[in-house]
Design a protein around this motif. Sequence first.
Motif, short mmCIF file in Angstrom:
data_model
loop_
_atom_site.label_atom_id
_atom_site.label_comp_id
_atom_site.label_asym_id
_atom_site.label_seq_id
_atom_site.Cartn_x
_atom_site.Cartn_y
_atom_site.Cartn_z
N ARG A 152 0.84 -1.21 0.00
CA ARG A 152 0.00 0.00 0.00
C ARG A 152 0.87 1.25 0.00
NH1 ARG A 152 -3.84 -2.08 4.63
NH2 ARG A 152 -5.18 -3.46 3.44
N GLN A 153 1.94 1.23 0.77
CA GLN A 153 2.85 2.37 0.81
C GLN A 153 3.51 2.58 -0.55
OE1 GLN A 153 3.18 4.50 3.37
NE2 GLN A 153 4.45 5.72 2.00
N ALA A 154 3.89 1.50 -1.23
CA ALA A 154 4.49 1.62 -2.55
C ALA A 154 3.51 2.22 -3.55
CB ALA A 154 4.97 0.25 -3.04
N ILE A 155 2.24 1.83 -3.46
CA ILE A 155 1.21 2.39 -4.35
C ILE A 155 1.03 3.87 -4.06
CG2 ILE A 155 -1.26 2.35 -4.88
CD1 ILE A 155 -1.15 -0.69 -4.39
N ALA A 156 0.99 4.25 -2.79
CA ALA A 156 0.82 5.66 -2.43
C ALA A 156 2.00 6.49 -2.92
CB ALA A 156 0.67 5.79 -0.92
N ASP A 157 3.22 5.98 -2.76
CA ASP A 157 4.40 6.71 -3.24
C ASP A 157 4.37 6.88 -4.76
OD1 ASP A 157 5.31 6.88 -0.66
OD2 ASP A 157 6.72 5.18 -0.85
N ARG A 158 3.98 5.82 -5.45
CA ARG A 158 3.92 5.88 -6.92
C ARG A 158 2.87 6.89 -7.37
NH1 ARG A 158 2.56 0.38 -8.72
NH2 ARG A 158 0.45 1.06 -8.29
N ASP A 159 1.70 6.91 -6.71
CA ASP A 159 0.66 7.86 -7.07
C ASP A 159 1.10 9.30 -6.80
OD1 ASP A 159 -0.95 5.80 -7.88
OD2 ASP A 159 -2.18 5.77 -6.04
N TRP A 160 1.79 9.51 -5.68
CA TRP A 160 2.25 10.85 -5.35
C TRP A 160 3.28 11.34 -6.37
CZ3 TRP A 160 1.68 15.44 -4.04
CH2 TRP A 160 2.74 16.27 -3.74
N LYS A 161 4.19 10.48 -6.78
CA LYS A 161 5.18 10.87 -7.79
C LYS A 161 4.51 11.24 -9.10
CE LYS A 161 9.12 8.26 -6.07
NZ LYS A 161 10.03 7.14 -6.31
N ARG A 162 3.51 10.48 -9.49
CA ARG A 162 2.79 10.77 -10.73
C ARG A 162 2.05 12.10 -10.63
NH1 ARG A 162 -0.22 6.03 -11.78
NH2 ARG A 162 -1.55 6.77 -10.13
N ASP A 163 1.37 12.34 -9.50
CA ASP A 163 0.64 13.60 -9.32
C ASP A 163 1.58 14.79 -9.26
OD1 ASP A 163 -1.73 12.20 -9.31
OD2 ASP A 163 -1.91 12.16 -7.11
N LYS A 164 2.72 14.60 -8.59
CA LYS A 164 3.70 15.69 -8.49
C LYS A 164 4.24 16.04 -9.87
CE LYS A 164 7.70 14.83 -6.63
NZ LYS A 164 8.79 14.53 -5.70
N ALA A 165 4.54 15.04 -10.67
CA ALA A 165 5.03 15.30 -12.03
C ALA A 165 3.97 16.00 -12.87
CB ALA A 165 5.45 13.99 -12.69
N ARG A 166 2.73 15.60 -12.70
CA ARG A 166 1.64 16.24 -13.44
C ARG A 166 1.49 17.70 -13.03
NH1 ARG A 166 -2.93 12.98 -12.25
NH2 ARG A 166 -2.11 11.53 -13.74
N LEU A 167 1.57 18.00 -11.72
CA LEU A 167 1.46 19.39 -11.24
C LEU A 167 2.60 20.24 -11.76
CD1 LEU A 167 0.34 18.79 -7.55
CD2 LEU A 167 -1.02 19.80 -9.39
N LEU A 168 3.82 19.69 -11.73
CA LEU A 168 4.96 20.46 -12.20
C LEU A 168 4.88 20.68 -13.72
CD1 LEU A 168 7.82 18.89 -10.09
CD2 LEU A 168 6.84 21.18 -9.87
N ARG A 169 4.39 19.72 -14.44
CA ARG A 169 4.29 19.85 -15.88
C ARG A 169 3.23 20.89 -16.24
NH1 ARG A 169 3.71 14.63 -17.15
NH2 ARG A 169 1.47 14.73 -16.93
N ASN A 170 2.11 20.94 -15.53
CA ASN A 170 1.05 21.91 -15.82
C ASN A 170 1.41 23.31 -15.36
OD1 ASN A 170 -0.50 19.94 -17.00
ND2 ASN A 170 -1.66 19.49 -15.13
N LYS A 171 2.27 23.43 -14.37
CA LYS A 171 2.65 24.75 -13.83
C LYS A 171 3.50 25.53 -14.82
CE LYS A 171 4.59 26.85 -9.74
NZ LYS A 171 5.26 26.62 -8.46
N VAL A 172 4.35 24.83 -15.56
CA VAL A 172 5.28 25.50 -16.48
C VAL A 172 4.62 25.89 -17.76
CG1 VAL A 172 7.38 25.23 -17.84
CG2 VAL A 172 7.23 24.31 -15.54
#
Length: 160
Positions: free
Chosen positions: A140-160
Motif C-alpha cells: 500500500r505504501q508503494a502504491i501511495a508513493d507511486r501515485d504521489w510521484k505521478r501527481d507531483k510530475a503532473r502538477l509540475l508539468r502543468n505549472k510551467v
Amino acid sequence: MAEKKTNSLISFGNVAKNRKATFNYSIIEKIEAGIMLKGPEVKSLRNGRATINEAFAGERDGEIWLFNSYIPEYQGGVLSKFDPKAPRKLLLHQKQINKLLGSITREGMTLVPLDIFFNSRGIAKVSLGLGQGKKKTDKRQAIADRDWKRDKARLLRNKV
C-alpha cells in the motif's frame, strides 16, 4: 554499397521482464545466471516472445532451476517442438548455489527471476533477485508513493 538489413531479432538487451517482482518482493541481492536452452528456444527468445511473470526459481537435485517460465515454440523451423513451460537449468558456480540454497532454507528467502536478457556476447542470461515477500501494508505504501510521484510530475508539468 549494400545496405545492412535490420530485422526484429534482439541481438542483446532485455527479452522478458518481471514487472511485479519488485512490487511483491523486497529484493536484497541480485544474481546473474546463465540458462540452459535448446536452439529453437534461443531463436524464440531472440524474437522477444517470452514471459516470466509467473516464474520462480527453486532447487532440484542440488541445482537451481527456473520453473514456470513461458518460452513459446519457434515458428520458423520444422524441428521446433519443445515444452514451452519446461523447467530450465540455471548455470551458477557451486559456491553461489550453496549460498542461495542456504538463504532459501534457513532465512525463508525467495529466488525471483527479474528479467531474461542477452549479454554483449549474445548469451542468454537470467537476472535473479533474492528477496523477501512484502506485507500488504508495504505494498500500500508503494502504491501511495507511486501515485504521489505521478501527481507531483503532473502538477509540475502543468505549472510551467
